[in-house]
Design a protein around this motif. Structure first.
Motif, mmCIF file in Angstrom:
data_model
loop_
_atom_site.group_PDB
_atom_site.id
_atom_site.type_symbol
_atom_site.label_atom_id
_atom_site.label_comp_id
_atom_site.label_asym_id
_atom_site.label_seq_id
_atom_site.Cartn_x
_atom_site.Cartn_y
_atom_site.Cartn_z
ATOM 1 N N THR A 223 1.179 -9.609 -2.847
ATOM 2 C CA THR A 223 1.714 -9.228 -4.160
ATOM 3 C C THR A 223 2.014 -7.736 -4.285
ATOM 4 O O THR A 223 2.588 -7.308 -5.275
ATOM 5 C CB THR A 223 0.736 -9.643 -5.280
ATOM 6 O OG1 THR A 223 -0.557 -9.105 -4.959
ATOM 7 C CG2 THR A 223 0.628 -11.155 -5.386
ATOM 8 N N HIS A 224 1.604 -6.937 -3.294
ATOM 9 C CA HIS A 224 1.908 -5.498 -3.335
ATOM 10 C C HIS A 224 3.003 -5.109 -2.351
ATOM 11 O O HIS A 224 3.334 -3.931 -2.224
ATOM 12 C CB HIS A 224 0.650 -4.686 -3.019
ATOM 13 C CG HIS A 224 -0.479 -4.954 -3.962
ATOM 14 N ND1 HIS A 224 -0.585 -4.341 -5.185
ATOM 15 C CD2 HIS A 224 -1.518 -5.813 -3.885
ATOM 16 C CE1 HIS A 224 -1.658 -4.789 -5.809
ATOM 17 N NE2 HIS A 224 -2.241 -5.692 -5.036
ATOM 18 N N GLU A 248 6.209 -7.597 -7.278
ATOM 19 C CA GLU A 248 7.063 -6.910 -8.241
ATOM 20 C C GLU A 248 7.730 -5.678 -7.628
ATOM 21 O O GLU A 248 8.776 -5.246 -8.069
ATOM 22 C CB GLU A 248 6.268 -6.506 -9.493
ATOM 23 C CG GLU A 248 5.095 -5.596 -9.191
ATOM 24 C CD GLU A 248 4.438 -5.026 -10.454
ATOM 25 O OE1 GLU A 248 5.173 -4.571 -11.347
ATOM 26 O OE2 GLU A 248 3.189 -5.045 -10.528
ATOM 27 N N ASN A 249 7.116 -5.083 -6.595
ATOM 28 C CA ASN A 249 7.641 -3.836 -6.036
ATOM 29 C C ASN A 249 8.435 -4.015 -4.752
ATOM 30 O O ASN A 249 8.722 -3.036 -4.070
ATOM 31 C CB ASN A 249 6.495 -2.854 -5.785
ATOM 32 C CG ASN A 249 5.919 -2.308 -7.080
ATOM 33 O OD1 ASN A 249 6.586 -2.325 -8.118
ATOM 34 N ND2 ASN A 249 4.691 -1.849 -7.037
HETATM 35 C C1 LIG Z 1 4.101 -1.243 -8.258
HETATM 36 O O1 LIG Z 1 4.391 0.151 -8.174
HETATM 37 C C2 LIG Z 1 3.861 0.905 -9.260
HETATM 38 C C3 LIG Z 1 4.389 2.328 -9.123
HETATM 39 O O2 LIG Z 1 4.124 2.829 -7.848
HETATM 40 C C4 LIG Z 1 2.352 0.829 -9.229
HETATM 41 O O3 LIG Z 1 1.793 1.546 -10.280
HETATM 42 C C5 LIG Z 1 1.929 -0.639 -9.338
HETATM 43 O O4 LIG Z 1 0.536 -0.753 -9.212
HETATM 44 C C6 LIG Z 1 2.587 -1.451 -8.227
HETATM 45 N N1 LIG Z 1 2.302 -2.858 -8.425
HETATM 46 C C7 LIG Z 1 1.691 -3.587 -7.498
HETATM 47 C C8 LIG Z 1 1.447 -5.019 -7.841
HETATM 48 O O5 LIG Z 1 1.345 -3.125 -6.434
#
Ligand SMILES: *[C@@H]1O[C@H](CO)[C@@H](O)[C@H](O)[C@H]1NC(C)=O
Ligand SMILES: *[C@@H]1O[C@H](CO)[C@@H](O)[C@H](O)[C@H]1NC(C)=O
Ligand SMILES: *[C@@H]1O[C@H](CO)[C@@H](O)[C@H](O)[C@H]1NC(C)=O
Length: 368
Positions: A223-224, A248-249
């Protein structure tokens, strides 16, 4: 605790080096005791070199044998934890359990050491310290199993970079792992569970491994995930959900330089927003509407790169004509792969032609 300890060592180091002159090259006297805090005596670990500047590093180059390595680690080490250990261009063969005594490392780089076997537990003292692991071995024709069988014991491991003549991989259970680069010369199958125990992966690169197939949902638990690259592999058919993502990223999915010929409906999912999907330099002949429309609709400023594919550019591309101008911009390299020269103007010409030729009648239908 750890931070305070490191701070203390730094303060001590600064004050000690303020009083002791550094030895000048050529000034070294074999009879004299000399050691640079916090290193062992130079002579005791030669030809390895211990240094302490940005970090506390032990570098061993051009060793002849595993026996020589074992001798070196019998020296007295005043501090038994190094930030960085480099072993390179050596003829070691096997890293034997116990060889490092009680020395632990935060980062290990093993580069070109003729290593065919790394015993389990050889880095056991580093199980709770090791953050980075780099292994490179030349491909000499022998097929070896994954080099670090106890990799899942390294609870703090954040980065791995492993290249060599390996044919298998272990399913990773590494909660802290954020970056993995694997270049396993003989690995043709990638079990679907390989990364499910490494849910914090952000960048994942699989390079020059002859992987034929990616199983459904291999990457879905990541998920990251921001970047996935599978290059110089042997992918030919992408099955449903093989590249289904849930991150999401996600910004980069790079599948260039494979042999991709067919993509099943639903193979590509969760590639959205600003993501770049690179399918260039493959063997795609047709672009199926059901495969690509869902991706195009989910992208905003992202793109799908289809350059360097032997596209037939027939009626299978008619669906492109139904896209808005903005959506059309998300497909790149189509005109080029159709052997049309200037993208914008000639893509429109191609689409006009397809609309005229493909939608009004069905050339294949039997004439009554
Ligand atoms: C997606 O990226 C943002 C900005 O870097 C970060 O704050 C967020 O935790 C990230 N989301 C995930 C699910 O890793
Ligand atoms: C130690 O320093 C070297 C050289 O500056 C650097 O490449 C390496 O990443 C550092 N290792 C650690 C663990 O900080
Ligand atoms: C590795 O082994 C091969 C074959 O045994 C040998 O030719 C080569 O010199 C060795 N490499 C090193 C760095 O010693």
């Amino acid at each position: 605790g750890v931070r305070a300890g490191v701070g203390c060592v730094l303060v001590l180091a600064t004050s000690v080096t303020a009083f002791l002159p550094a030895p000048l090259p050529g000034q070294y006297n074999e009879d004299a005791f000399w050691r640079n805090f916090p290193c062992p005596e130079d002579a005791a670990i030669a030809p390895c070199i211990c240094s302490f500047s940005d970090n506390f590093t032990l570098t061993c180059s051009d060793l002849d044998s595993k026996e020589q390595l074992a001798e070196i680690f019998k020296a007295t080490f005043p501090i038994n934890r190094f930030d960085y250990f480099v072993l390179e261009n050596s003829n070691i063969g096997q890293l034997q359990k116990g060889v490092f005594g009680d020395i632990a490392f935060s980062a290990v780089m093993l580069d070109s050491n003729n290593l065919t076997l790394i015993d389990e537990e050889v880095f056991a003292t580093s199980y709770n310290f090791l953050k980075q692991l780099y292994i490179y071995e030349d491909n000499m024709g022998d097929e070896l199993d994954f080099p670090i069988k106890d990799i899942n014991q390294f609870t703090k491991l954040e980065e791995i970079d492993i290249s060599g003549p390996y044919k298998t991989i272990i399913s990773l259970t590494l909660p802290e792992l954020t970056s993995a680069r694997l270049s396993l010369d003989f690995m043709s199958t990638l079990p679907a569970t390989t990364f499910t125990g490494a849910p914090n992966l952000i960048t994942l690169t699989l390079e020059s491994s002859p992987i034929i197939n990616i199983e459904p949902d291999t990457f879905k638990s990541l998920t990251h995930l921001e970047s996935l690259e599978i290059l110089y592999a042997d992918l030919s058919n992408l099955v449903e959900s093989s590249f289904a993502f849930n991150s999401e990223n996600l910004t980069y999915v790079y599948l260039s330089e494979n042999n991709i010929q067919t993509i099943e409906v639903g193979a590509l999912a969760g590639i959205h927003g600003e993501a770049e999907l690179d399918l260039s330099s493959n063997r795609l002949e047709e672009l199926q509407e059901g495969v690509f429309i869902p991706v195009v609709k989910e992208l905003t400023s992202g793109h799908i790169n289809l350059a360097e594919n032997p596209l037939l550019c027939g009626c299978d591309l008619l669906w492109i004509a139904s896209l808005s101008d903005e959506e059309k911009q998300r497909l790149q390299g189509v005109a080029k792969s159709c052997n049309i020269n200037t993208e914008d103007y000639d893509m429109d010409t191609l689409l006009d032609f397809l609309v005229y030729q493909c939608s009004t009648h069905t050339p294949g239908s039997p004439q009554m």
